[in-house]
Design an enzyme around this catalytic site. Structure first.
Site, PDB file in Angstrom:
ATOM      1  N   LYS A  11       4.137   1.819   3.171  1.00 55.86           N
ATOM      2  CA  LYS A  11       3.638   2.675   2.596  1.00 55.86           C
ATOM      3  C   LYS A  11       1.870   1.619   3.560  1.00 55.86           C
ATOM      4  O   LYS A  11       0.980   2.383   4.425  1.00 55.86           O
ATOM      5  CB  LYS A  11       3.065   3.119   1.702  1.00 55.86           C
ATOM      6  CG  LYS A  11       1.207   3.882   1.412  1.00 55.86           C
ATOM      7  CD  LYS A  11       1.122   3.499   0.360  1.00 55.86           C
ATOM      8  CE  LYS A  11       1.258   2.691  -0.565  1.00 55.86           C
ATOM      9  NZ  LYS A  11       0.707   2.234  -1.407  1.00 55.86           N
ATOM     10  N   THR A  12       2.036   0.782   2.542  1.00 53.53           N
ATOM     11  CA  THR A  12       0.530  -0.209   3.650  1.00 53.53           C
ATOM     12  C   THR A  12       0.556  -0.613   4.920  1.00 53.53           C
ATOM     13  O   THR A  12       0.076  -1.038   6.020  1.00 53.53           O
ATOM     14  CB  THR A  12       0.747  -1.553   2.329  1.00 53.53           C
ATOM     15  OG1 THR A  12       0.607  -0.901   1.644  1.00 53.53           O
ATOM     16  CG2 THR A  12      -0.484  -2.277   2.860  1.00 53.53           C
ATOM     17  N   ASP A  34      -5.525   5.901   0.464  1.00 51.92           N
ATOM     18  CA  ASP A  34      -4.510   5.111   0.183  1.00 51.92           C
ATOM     19  C   ASP A  34      -4.375   5.974  -1.158  1.00 51.92           C
ATOM     20  O   ASP A  34      -5.041   6.184  -2.010  1.00 51.92           O
ATOM     21  CB  ASP A  34      -4.959   3.345  -0.173  1.00 51.92           C
ATOM     22  CG  ASP A  34      -3.781   2.886  -0.296  1.00 51.92           C
ATOM     23  OD1 ASP A  34      -2.366   3.439  -0.136  1.00 51.92           O
ATOM     24  OD2 ASP A  34      -3.604   1.570  -0.637  1.00 51.92           O
ATOM     25  N   GLU A  35      -2.886   6.547  -1.305  1.00 53.22           N
ATOM     26  CA  GLU A  35      -2.651   6.676  -2.855  1.00 53.22           C
ATOM     27  C   GLU A  35      -3.303   7.471  -3.838  1.00 53.22           C
ATOM     28  O   GLU A  35      -3.678   8.170  -4.148  1.00 53.22           O
ATOM     29  CB  GLU A  35      -3.479   5.440  -3.944  1.00 53.22           C
ATOM     30  CG  GLU A  35      -3.266   3.739  -4.302  1.00 53.22           C
ATOM     31  CD  GLU A  35      -1.560   3.372  -4.656  1.00 53.22           C
ATOM     32  OE1 GLU A  35      -0.358   4.517  -4.999  1.00 53.22           O
ATOM     33  OE2 GLU A  35      -0.882   2.818  -4.487  1.00 53.22           O
ATOM     34  N   GLN A  74       5.119   8.857  -7.604  1.00 55.02           N
ATOM     35  CA  GLN A  74       4.692   7.790  -8.406  1.00 55.02           C
ATOM     36  C   GLN A  74       2.762   8.173  -9.132  1.00 55.02           C
ATOM     37  O   GLN A  74       2.617   6.482  -9.168  1.00 55.02           O
ATOM     38  CB  GLN A  74       4.257   6.750  -7.057  1.00 55.02           C
ATOM     39  CG  GLN A  74       5.807   5.791  -6.630  1.00 55.02           C
ATOM     40  CD  GLN A  74       5.643   4.463  -6.144  1.00 55.02           C
ATOM     41  OE1 GLN A  74       4.989   3.597  -6.490  1.00 55.02           O
ATOM     42  NE2 GLN A  74       5.933   4.956  -4.882  1.00 55.02           N
ATOM     43  N   ARG A 111      10.924  -1.216  -8.888  1.00 56.18           N
ATOM     44  CA  ARG A 111      10.517  -2.443  -8.790  1.00 56.18           C
ATOM     45  C   ARG A 111      11.691  -3.724  -8.082  1.00 56.18           C
ATOM     46  O   ARG A 111      10.846  -4.882  -7.632  1.00 56.18           O
ATOM     47  CB  ARG A 111       9.268  -3.365  -9.305  1.00 56.18           C
ATOM     48  CG  ARG A 111       8.474  -1.784 -10.062  1.00 56.18           C
ATOM     49  CD  ARG A 111       7.220  -1.427  -8.591  1.00 56.18           C
ATOM     50  NE  ARG A 111       7.629  -0.777  -8.424  1.00 56.18           N
ATOM     51  CZ  ARG A 111       6.868   0.332  -7.334  1.00 56.18           C
ATOM     52  NH1 ARG A 111       6.077  -0.821  -7.223  1.00 56.18           N
ATOM     53  NH2 ARG A 111       7.919   1.711  -6.856  1.00 56.18           N
TER      54      ARG A 111
END
Length: 790
Positions: free
Chosen positions: A62-63, A250-251, A281, A627
């Site tokens: 994503k980043t 973002d997010e 998430q 994670r």
DNA sequence: AACTTGTGATTTTTT
DNA sequence: ATCACAAGTT
């Protein structure tokens, strides 16, 4: 560490390992930064015009997509760095994005003035146009502490019992309103009336007035006032719409209503908005995040492209399968299926233990074993649902001599000593800062108390001057007792003297001098408690940190929004943190303790938010599992101490939802764990195999469990009977029965509540009732706690 | 103004 | 059980 997305390959000028085609492009001065993106990532990067929603599952790069997209826009010459708006939620995320853009695009990236958090960007805009919303451009930003202190004053002024209506709850309520974009005039009447017997709305309005008088804004205001600025000043809005040629968020699943409105206004200009997020998430609903924002994206932004990133580069097959199987139990999701080309790897394990102590012991042993096999401590994390779970691990690890660190906890700038030191600086640099003055005017003790402060307040209010100015006047009169007068006089003289040194003395030195001469450091030196030494350390750290800023004003400006905790690393350590804190991180091995009903899913989440709460808890579990790169290890205990009392617990329903083919059930070393209830449940997991999977079967099974336990035949006798009758059965009943069926109570019905007495139902929401109690006012209660009264 | 006792709450957390 | 905070006491 073998991150296929490691950036080094894209920023080095050396020949690329990307094959002939890539090298040809590089030679042609082409867009090397696109190399190594998979087709979906590439599509997300290249679709720069019009609205785009990138649904980026955990570990799908994503980043990388966000930063590459920025590099792409810059490289294509579509916009210059200052014409791109890039918004994140945390300073950490902003910093990371800035660094990575710089790696891809070179120094241009570092010069992005509009890359930052919602709050930082809003502050920047607001300072430029402050007068349009009734502030001066030098307004101060209040943090939660200041906010509460101010609210206490408002409550007192309105003569409201702050025992029954705590400032904390009011702060929470006001925050919630601000998160939803509601100023005092727009709060729904019913909600405004719910606090302090109808005074909620008025208190909110009074608080806002006080903020304006103090020339201050709280965190919520930063967004809400910017929104108001845009709405009331179309020319200003237009200016920013024109400026921001491209917008990135973002997010996105974490945006709340104000943030959404803020974004939508800006995006109405050029429509070039790209939101990246993962509905699975979304774990911050409790602080106002609206998953709906992401679910609604396509209708909010017509013509939007939706791109799914589903190729996972982080975890092995079994881990992904378990995560996917679990999250599939949520309704109301956009739906993604993560896949990987990686090996199946190890199955996640589920281990039952007798109690939380054995849990800590077991996990400690597993970690030691891994360490003996050469695994690094900093590739191991323990992710807990609630912070009280951390202590047991810490204690155990200390006895084992196992290096660990706790992530989260009180932030550096929230510590009392740091806030005190900052308050001194604020008093010196901004003499109108009443809240800062109140904070330290008797710290350290100088014999000044409530009554003197009262006098200052009175005069200040009368003359409409700040407290410090009031004090300057009052010390020349007889109204204050001699002893107090002298103390105040000394303090004020100090303020003036220090103020005269601003600009003269380096601000670091000045700060040390202030802390020394005020007696503040002495206060801690004399303190013999365990924390005192650490506090002095922190003060030193503060001075060190501020020396990196050009001057005091610059430091104070930054401090309120961005101040990071230090911690230079002393070698690799096991990380202990909450699941919430773990979002965005990854570890080779992840331990997930405490998977028990009531703790995870947390009872309170279920009580307060019903099915939505359960789904958020499930997303939290999903975040936890994803994670892990190679090992996920879930634990549950049969006994746990809650509020000091030992309680028997039963395994989390989430355990039942894990796909059995991908989970390994581990016998605990002591064997104790499989006594009682746990046995019946997990024995099933193996013997029932695939039949186990259907939700209907599981529900049926749970309903019959009670009966089975009572017969005592197959499982652990009396022990099992006792546990099955308590708590969790209610949860299940409530969730399954109430979510489909409507409430037994109708609007207007008279009810009786053990604690609140008699009242009338004002609204029904599933199993939750809003009741106007005759004595206690409006409350939201669970249906099961009231009985009908004709 | 400083000290002592009693009460209530006790998920998650950023800005 | 434990802790923070606030009213009550000295």
């Amino acid at each position: 560490m073998t991150d296929p997305f490691s950036l080094s390959e894209t920023d080095a000028p050396a020949p690329q390992p990307g094959g002939i085609a890539a090298r040809a492009r590089a030679a042609a001065g082409g867009r090397r930064y696109l190399d190594g993106l998979n087709p979906e990532q590439r599509a997300a990067v290249e679709a720069i015009d019009g609205p785009v929603l990138v649904l980026a599952g955990a570990g799908t790069g994503k980043t990388r997509v966000l930063t590459t997209r920025i590099a792409h826009i810059l490289a294509e010459g579509r916009a210059r760095a200052h014409e791109i708006l890039a918004v994140t939620f945390t300073n950490k995320a902003a910093r990371e994005m800035r660094d990575r853009v710089a790696l891809l695009a070179g120094p241009v990236g570092e010069g992005m003035p509009w890359l930052g958090t919602f709050h930082a960007i809003s502050t920047k805009i607001l300072r430029r146009h402050a007068e349009l919303v009734g502030l001066k451009s030098s307004f101060t930003i209040l943090d939660t502490d200041d906010q509460i202190r101010l609210l206490k004053q408002v409550l007192k002024a309105e003569d409201i019992d702050d025992k029954r209506w705590p400032a904390r709850s009011l702060a929470y309520q006001i925050d919630a309103w601000k998160n939803r974009g509601l100023d005092p005039a727009h709060v729904p009447a019913g909600e405004a009336a719910a606090f302090a017997n109808g005074k909620g709305g008025r208190l909110y309005a009074l608080y806002q007035e006080r903020l304006k008088i103090l020339n201050a804004a709280d965190f919520g205001d930063l967004l809400l006032e910017t929104l108001r600025l845009f709405k009331e000043n179309p020319d200003v809005l237009k200016q920013y719409q024109d400026r921001f040629k491209y917008m990135l968020v973002d997010e996105y699943q974490d945006t709340n209503t104000v943030q959404y409105l803020w974004l939508r206004l800006l995006a109405q200009g050029r429509h070039n908005v790209c939101c990246v997020g993962d509905d699975d998430q979304s774990i911050y609903g409790w602080r106002g995040a609206e998953v709906d924002n992401i679910l609604r994206f396509e209708s909010d932004f017509p013509g939007a492209k939706v791109i799914r990133l589903e190729r996972n580069y982080r975890s092995t097959g079994h881990i992904l399968a378990v995560a996917a199987g679990l999250i599939a139990h949520n309704q109301g999701r956009l739906g993604k299926t993560l896949f990987t080309d990686d090996e199946a790897g190890l199955m996640p394990t589920v281990t039952g233990v007798w109690d939380s102590e054995e849990e800590a012991r077991g996990i400690g042993e597993e970690i030691e074993q891994l360490a003996r096999k050469g695994h690094a401590y900093d590739e191991v994390a323990i992710l807990v649902r609630a912070s009280f779970q951390m202590r047991e691990f810490e204690e155990r690890f200390i006895t084992l001599g196992l290096p660990y660190r706790v992530i989260g906890g009180p932030r550096f700038y929230e510590r009392a000593e740091i806030r005190d030191a900052l308050a001194y600086l604020r008093c010196v640099a901004q003499p109108a800062d009443d809240l800062a003055f109140e904070r330290i005017y008797n710290t350290p003790r100088r014999g000044l108390g409530e009554s003197t402060l009262q006098q200052l307040h009175e005069y200040g209010r009368l003359q409409r001057v700040p407290l410090i100015e009031a004090a300057r006047f009052m010390i020349e009169t007889d109204e204050i007792k001699p002893k107090q007068r002298q103390a105040l006089r000394d303090l004020l003289a100090n303020f003036s003297r220090w103020a005269s040194l601003i600009g003269e003395k380096p601000h670091g030195e000045l700060t040390e001098m202030i802390l020394e001469e005020s007696g503040y450091t002495d206060m801690w030196r004399k303190d013999r408690t365990a924390e005192a030494a650490g506090r002095l350390e922190n003060l030193k750290e503060l001075v060190r940190a501020m020396e990196e800023f050009p001057d005091l004003a610059a430091f104070l400006e930054h401090i309120s929004l961005v101040m990071e905790a230090e911690t230079k690393d002393a070698g690799p350590r096991v990380s202990i943190m909450t699941l919430h804190a773990a979002k965005g991180l990854e570890f080779e091995t992840v331990f997930l303790p405490g998977w028990e009903e009531g703790l995870f899913p947390h009872q309170r989440s279920l009580d307060e938010s019903g099915r939505a709460g359960l789904e958020e808890e499930r997303r939290l579990a999903y975040v936890g599992i994803t994670r892990a790169r190679r090992r996920a290890k879930i634990y549950f205990a049969t006994n746990r101490r809650i509020h000091g009392l030992w309680q028997t617990t039963i395994p989390s329903r989430f355990l039942d939802e894990l796909p059995p083919d991908h989970v390994e059930v581990v016998e605990a070393a002591t064997g104790a764990a499989y006594g009682g209830y746990a046995q019946s449940r997990f024995a099933n997991m193996d013997s029932f195999g695939s039949t186990y999977g259907t939700p209907g079967w599981r529900r049926a099974q749970r309903r019959t469990e009670e009966t089975r336990a009572e017969s005592g035949a197959s499982s652990g006798g009396g022990f099992a009977r006792k546990t099955s009758q308590r708590g969790p059965m209610q949860i299940e009943g409530e969730l399954i029965a109430k979510s489909s069926a409507s409430s037994a109570f109708a609007k207007g019905a008279r009810v009786f509540h053990q604690k609140f007495g008699y009242g009338a139902v004002a609204a029904v929401d599933g199993n939750k009732l809003t009741v106007d109690f005759d004595k206690a006012g409006r409350k939201m209660v669970l249906e099961s706690f009231v009985e009908a009264k004709g």
